[in-house]
Design a protein around this motif. Structure first.
Motif, PDB file in Angstrom:
ATOM      1  N   ALA A  31       3.615   2.321  -9.610  1.00 25.85           N
ATOM      2  CA  ALA A  31       2.605   1.356  -9.560  1.00 25.85           C
ATOM      3  C   ALA A  31       3.118  -0.079  -9.766  1.00 25.85           C
ATOM      4  CB  ALA A  31       1.418   1.736 -10.298  1.00 25.85           C
ATOM      5  N   SER A  44       2.233   6.099  -5.804  1.00 19.89           N
ATOM      6  CA  SER A  44       1.807   6.294  -7.064  1.00 19.89           C
ATOM      7  C   SER A  44       0.357   7.077  -7.307  1.00 19.89           C
ATOM      8  CB  SER A  44       1.676   4.903  -7.805  1.00 19.89           C
ATOM      9  OG  SER A  44       1.056   4.940  -9.070  1.00 19.89           O
ATOM     10  N   SER A  75       0.853  -1.053   0.045  1.00 18.83           N
ATOM     11  CA  SER A  75      -0.091  -0.027   0.009  1.00 18.83           C
ATOM     12  C   SER A  75       0.889   1.340  -0.112  1.00 18.83           C
ATOM     13  CB  SER A  75      -1.075   0.050   1.173  1.00 18.83           C
ATOM     14  OG  SER A  75      -1.846  -0.942   1.156  1.00 18.83           O
ATOM     15  N   TYR A 104      -4.945  -4.177  -8.180  1.00 15.18           N
ATOM     16  CA  TYR A 104      -3.600  -3.248  -7.938  1.00 15.18           C
ATOM     17  C   TYR A 104      -3.112  -3.128  -9.625  1.00 15.18           C
ATOM     18  CZ  TYR A 104      -2.953  -2.893  -3.012  1.00 15.18           C
ATOM     19  OH  TYR A 104      -3.201  -2.635  -1.835  1.00 15.18           O
ATOM     20  N   LYS A 164      -9.247   0.084  -7.747  1.00 19.22           N
ATOM     21  CA  LYS A 164      -9.360   0.052  -6.196  1.00 19.22           C
ATOM     22  C   LYS A 164     -10.364  -0.709  -5.445  1.00 19.22           C
ATOM     23  CE  LYS A 164      -9.398   3.879  -2.576  1.00 19.22           C
ATOM     24  NZ  LYS A 164      -8.158   3.111  -1.867  1.00 19.22           N
ATOM     25  N   GLY A 173       4.744  -1.966  -6.913  1.00 19.80           N
ATOM     26  CA  GLY A 173       3.367  -2.278  -5.915  1.00 19.80           C
ATOM     27  C   GLY A 173       3.146  -3.909  -6.187  1.00 19.80           C
ATOM     28  N   THR A 229       2.008   1.728  -3.592  1.00 18.92           N
ATOM     29  CA  THR A 229       0.808   1.943  -4.176  1.00 18.92           C
ATOM     30  C   THR A 229       0.448   3.420  -4.224  1.00 18.92           C
ATOM     31  OG1 THR A 229       0.137  -0.346  -4.405  1.00 18.92           O
ATOM     32  CG2 THR A 229      -1.516   1.382  -5.226  1.00 18.92           C
ATOM     33  N   ALA A 234      -2.487   0.102 -12.035  1.00 17.25           N
ATOM     34  CA  ALA A 234      -1.062   0.475 -12.624  1.00 17.25           C
ATOM     35  C   ALA A 234      -1.278   0.732 -14.001  1.00 17.25           C
ATOM     36  CB  ALA A 234      -0.398  -0.673 -12.489  1.00 17.25           C
TER      37      ALA A 234
END
Length: 428
Positions: free
Chosen positions: A195, A42, A36, A101, A131, A198, A39, A105
């Protein structure tokens, strides 16, 4: 109810549980916090520049921005339910979260191709889809990793790491814009690369949650031959009084929750801040959130998570009233510090605390779906609230919109407190 007592090494491979302030946190919680963190670096790089980019750069109106901010918060609410249900049915929390996720990205790269306000809005809708898919499965992985008495601490640690990313993201955006004037494309490019990192961390270092124990063999044998068909999962969950109350409370308060992007825009207008310094405003909020998340989570475990959640909502009207107060000639710095401190404490007392309050109420097999139901109720309410705030700003100006939001939130808190007191009296 299933409680995970598995050690961190059993859940996250050979990753040891951290020492010091994080000593009681399983490895899964810590690694998900790192995911997190990356992420959020980003995401917040983009979020920090987006309000100014859309309203000053692309000419979006306050009403349109309110619709977009609501979309950013709640338009993918149904996908939260879908993601939660898929994760519970397949027991693949990590896969569902990883898909979310990865989608986010990809959307960071797509921002490079969006050149109009509504093409940006379409990309952001897809990003929010990611999300929506990942949030409930990720929170379920956290909740299933710790016993009920440590839920607030676990979510506090996760939100602290998450917020470290929210602090670093705007700083990175500020640095890029400082070097490259109007360098929004550079911000989006770096955001995409971060991203991807992550997603790699999640794939390599997070393991799936342990499965709940099988039902006792006598349960099926003793069942009647003509048992009623089971209720759909959402209806089953909403029959739980505790979850139903949390959903109604979160939705009512969410209707009058002013998005932080609006507060940053109002601060920028009141103090006539340069566009280059605008990305630094979320840094102040994130710094307070980072420092307060773990202490507030531990406080919630001791004094009651619902109390802390409601108390945190008192801070948001305080921030609104500060923005409405006259500012002395040399009081600009105090205004910024006051608003950002209240906003950071508000998030520390409400974000992870709400999930920690819900987790112990939910059976392990429906944990992700239950958290998704709660997140959906809050997200839909905030979506409606952003539309109402944007409309009020357009019709009556930002001052009146802030006053109405503050009054509505205080009234909602009063209603919730009165109903909670009446229920306690009946119980006694």
């Amino acid at each position: 109810m299933y409680l995970s007592t598995t050690r961190a090494s059993d859940i996250a491979g050979d990753t040891p549980a951290p020492k010091g302030p994080l000593r009681a946190v399983p490895g899964t919680v810590f690694v998900l916090g790192l995911v997190s963190l990356v992420t959020d670096v980003s995401a917040e790089m983009v979020t920090a520049v987006l309000p100014l980019y859309l309203m000053a750069g692309l000419g979006m109106s306050p009403l349109a921005f309110g619709a977009l901010d609501g979309l950013h918060q709640g338009a993918t609410a149904v996908l939260r339910l879908a993601g939660g249900r898929i994760a519970d049915r397949t027991r693949r929390h990590k896969l569902v979260a990883g898909t979310g996720y990865a989608l986010s990205a990809v959307c960071k790269a797509a921002l490079l191709l969006a050149t109009t306000p509504w093409s940006v809005a379409a990309v952001l809708a897809a990003d929010r889809t990611g999300k929506g898919l990942r949030t409930a499965p990720r929170d379920a992985l956290i909740s299933l990793s710790v016993p009920p008495g440590e839920q607030g601490r676990a979510f506090g640690v996760h939100r602290a790491l998450d917020t470290a990313g929210a602090l670093l993201g705007p700083l990175a955006a500020f640095g890029i814009l400082w070097v490259a004037v109007d360098g929004y494309e550079a911000v989006f490019t770096v955001s995409c690369c971060v991203a991807v990192l992550g997603v790699v961390l999640l794939a390599l270092f997070v393991r799936e949650a342990p499965a709940p124990p099988p039902a006792p063999p006598h349960a099926s044998a003793s069942a009647p031959t003509r048992a009623r068909p089971p209720l759909p999962p959402v209806r089953t969950l909403l029959r739980l009084p505790g979850l139903r109350r949390l959903c109604l409370t979160a939705a009512l308060l969410g209707l009058f929750t002013v998005g932080d992007a609006f507060l940053y825009l109002l601060l920028q207008r009141r103090l006539d801040l340069s566009a280059a310094f605008f990305p630094l405003l979320p840094v102040g909020t994130a710094a307070v959130f980072l420092l307060a998340a773990l202490p507030v989570g531990r406080l919630a475990d001791r004094v009651g998570r619902s109390r802390v959640f409601l108390g945190g909502h008192v801070l948001l009207p305080g921030a609104c009233l500060l923005l409405l107060a006259p500012v002395p000639a040399a009081g600009g710095a105090l205004l910024v510090v006051g608003v950002l401190a209240m906003l950071g404490l508000f998030y520390a007392a409400t974000d992870g605390v709400l999930m920690a309050a819900a987790g112990p109420l939910l059976p392990a097999g429906l944990r992700t779906t239950g958290l998704a139901v709660l997140q959906t109720a809050q997200a839909l309410a905030r979506f409606a609230g952003s539309l109402m705030f944007g409309s009020a700003w357009t019709l009556w100006g930002p001052g009146t919109a802030l006053g109405v939001a503050a009054a509505g939130l205080l009234l909602s808190l009063t209603v919730v407190a009165v109903l909670g007191g009446a229920r306690a009296e009946r119980a006694s």
